[in-house]
Write an enzyme that holds these catalytic residues in place. Structure first.
Site, PDB file in Angstrom:
ATOM      1  N   LYS A 296       0.853  -1.260  -0.071  1.00 34.48           N
ATOM      2  CA  LYS A 296       0.050   0.052  -0.026  1.00 34.48           C
ATOM      3  C   LYS A 296       0.982   1.173   0.050  1.00 34.48           C
ATOM      4  O   LYS A 296       0.511   2.122  -0.465  1.00 34.48           O
ATOM      5  CB  LYS A 296      -0.854  -0.088   1.248  1.00 34.48           C
ATOM      6  CG  LYS A 296      -1.776  -1.203   1.420  1.00 34.48           C
ATOM      7  CD  LYS A 296      -3.030  -1.280   0.368  1.00 34.48           C
ATOM      8  CE  LYS A 296      -4.032  -2.333   0.982  1.00 34.48           C
ATOM      9  NZ  LYS A 296      -3.649  -3.545   0.937  1.00 34.48           N
TER      10      LYS A 296
HETATM   11  C1  LIG Z   1      -4.289  -4.849   0.513  1.00 37.65           C
HETATM   12  C2  LIG Z   1      -3.543  -6.024   0.435  1.00 37.65           C
HETATM   13  C3  LIG Z   1      -3.679  -7.124  -0.233  1.00 37.65           C
HETATM   14  C4  LIG Z   1      -4.751  -6.971  -1.322  1.00 37.65           C
HETATM   15  O1  LIG Z   1      -4.761  -5.985  -2.315  1.00 37.65           O
HETATM   16  P1  LIG Z   1      -5.878  -5.681  -3.158  1.00 37.65           P
HETATM   17  O2  LIG Z   1      -5.497  -4.465  -4.104  1.00 37.65           O
HETATM   18  O3  LIG Z   1      -6.989  -5.373  -2.315  1.00 37.65           O
HETATM   19  O4  LIG Z   1      -6.371  -6.887  -4.087  1.00 37.65           O
HETATM   20  C5  LIG Z   1      -2.870  -8.427  -0.114  1.00 37.65           C
HETATM   21  N1  LIG Z   1      -1.962  -8.309   0.505  1.00 37.65           N
HETATM   22  C6  LIG Z   1      -1.706  -7.354   1.473  1.00 37.65           C
HETATM   23  C7  LIG Z   1      -0.489  -7.630   2.523  1.00 37.65           C
HETATM   24  C8  LIG Z   1      -2.429  -6.219   1.507  1.00 37.65           C
HETATM   25  O5  LIG Z   1      -2.054  -5.209   2.456  1.00 37.65           O
END
Ligand SMILES: *Cc1c(COP(=O)(O)O)cnc(C)c1O
Length: 469
Positions: free
Chosen positions: A113
């Protein structure tokens, strides 16, 4: 470049306009009117670029209303080796069996993120200053998104963050990460309740249009197009690092929940990046795996959404999926609107008549992983290569192995570092994962958090007292 709604009910807007909005007024999601194309020659000319300058090249195709010099300054401020603990920002590491690991988790909160959020922090501050206004971000988090937003927006002018988290329900590491921030514009609110209740308070406040406009409430959730655009960059970066010549194909495997990360891969592919397959990996909450296998999209009610050991993928509905379906139905906004209007009534929709195109035209394949798979994958990969992956990335590795083809690199997206989910590492290996050196004593730092009952009035009063005006 202008942006329209997937449901057709929004006059075309600029990048900076949709940056500060959530859903389009018709309930749809903002998408580019036409996707920019990147030729093989242009792609080759990008080989020597740093991550920040590659980000400038890619994002300048989307943020056409921001002057080039300004945009370059923003990407250079967002993607530095000081913020990301890797000289290359996103390192590529070989694993075994034709797989490589694309390291998206070198940022301050150890999850992917940060990749989009660090850019968002820069561009928010820039646009707010230009418009002479301020914004109060209100959100709820169960872990990764909230902390990434706080680290991206801490100390930024013109913006404050109010992040609700469920009191006593995050890991000690996640709590320490968020609550140790001492910046005056970051407000952690721990409510005595579960994540869904915190989320309901946020939705209710955002739905109070008078309150929303008086305090200029904003959001940084995963449907924000700027986040999708910023994520497109690392698909280009991964391709450039994994190939040597034009036209060479690469596949990507993506641990998925809200369909945000892999949607960016889909966009990169549509822009002309030679991606062979987009391998979508889910955990036990397999709404998306089921869709790509059967053509039926059936979001689950909350009580059928399991709490798993890859918790950031525990979703019941995939917010960004609508943008993919928009392409799938030939960008027919009436069709998208009809599908999403009928969804609450019917509980599902059926696009199985298009199933043939999922792979042949869009490169999508899918698979699911379970707790047992996760533990076995973490253990086997560690024994074979010495590389330790987190439970989400392990889901990606497990499913990626089912789709490896000779001569085609398979890049697994590393969505978090193992230290963030140490309990599961301990279950797999019999010992915890150690955090990176600079975070070793995170948990001993003083914490700043406001604990309150899970009721809207208390949260509202707190925001009124601390909002940026
Ligand atoms: C947010 C997240 C995901 C999922 O990603 P999306 O964009 O919601 O499909 C997978 N792994 C981790 C560690 C995350 O923080």
């Amino acid at each position: 470049m202008k942006y329209i709604s997937t449901r057709g009910g929004m006059a075309p807007l600029e990048f900076s306009d949709i940056l500060l909005e959530g859903l389009a007024p018709d309930g749809g999601l903002a998408v580019p009117q036409t996707l920019p194309q990147v030729t093989a020659d242009t792609l080759e000319s990008w080989r020597g670029l740093s991550y920040a300058d590659l980000a400038f090249e890619v994002l300048s195709l989307f943020a056409t209303d921001i002057p080039a010099d300004d945009l370059r300054r923003l990407t250079r401020a967002a993607y530095t080796p000081q913020i990301f603990s890797s000289e290359d920002i996103v390192p590529l590491r070989p694993l075994d069996g034709g797989l490589s690991l694309l390291g998206l988790s070198e940022g301050p909160t150890l999850a992917f993120k940060d990749m989009a959020m660090q850019f968002l922090g820069q561009v928010f501050e820039y646009v707010l200053e230009k418009r002479g206004t301020t914004l109060n971000i209100v959100g709820a988090t169960s872990g990764d998104t909230g902390s990434a937003a706080e680290y991206a927006l801490r100390g930024k002018k013109g913006v404050a963050v109010f992040m609700l988290s469920p009191h006593g329900r995050m890991s000690a590491f996640q709590r320490a990460q968020m609550y140790s921030l001492q910046d005056e514009n970051i407000h952690n609110i721990a409510v005595r309740g579960v994540f869904d209740q915190a989320q309901d308070i946020v939705k209710s406040l955002a739905g109070d249009l008078d309150f929303k406009s008086r305090y200029r409430l904003g959001a940084v959730n995963s449907i924000n197009w700027a986040r999708i655009a910023a994520q497109v960059v690392y698909y280009f970066h991964g391709w450039l690092r994994a190939t040597e010549r034009a036209g060479q194909q690469v596949s990507f495997a993506v641990p998925s929940g809200n369909f945000g990360n892999i949607l960016s891969g889909h966009i990169a592919r549509r822009m002309g990046l030679p991606i062979r397959r987009l391998v979508l990996a889910t955990n036990e909450n397999n709404v998306l795996e089921e869709f790509f296998r059967t053509g039926v999209y059936r979001p689950r009610p909350a009580e059928q959404t399991y709490a798993t050991s890859s918790p950031s993928m525990d979703i019941s509905r995939a917010s960004n999926f609508e943008r993919f379906v928009f392409d799938l139905v030939g960008r027919d906004t009436d069709r998208v609107k009809a599908l999403w209007t009928a969804l609450p009534r019917d509980g599902a929709f059926d696009l199985s008549d298009m199933k043939d195109q999922f792979e042949s035209q869009y490169g999508f394949v899918s698979g699911a992983s379970s707790h047992v798979d996760r533990l076995a994958t973490i253990r086997a990969l560690y024994d074979a290569t010495g590389v330790l992956v987190d439970p989400h990335t392990a889901d990606g590795v497990k499913v990626a192995r089912e789709f490896v083809e000779p001569g085609i690199p398979m890049l697994v997206l590393e969505t978090a570092l193992p230290a963030k989910f140490s309990e599961t590492i301990e279950e797999a290996l019999g010992r915890p994962a150690t955090p990176p050196g600079n975070l070793a004593d995170l948990e001993s730092l003083p914490q700043r958090v406001e604990v309150m009952d899970c009721d809207e009035a208390s949260v509202r009063r707190f925001i009124e007292a601390h909002a940026k005006v």
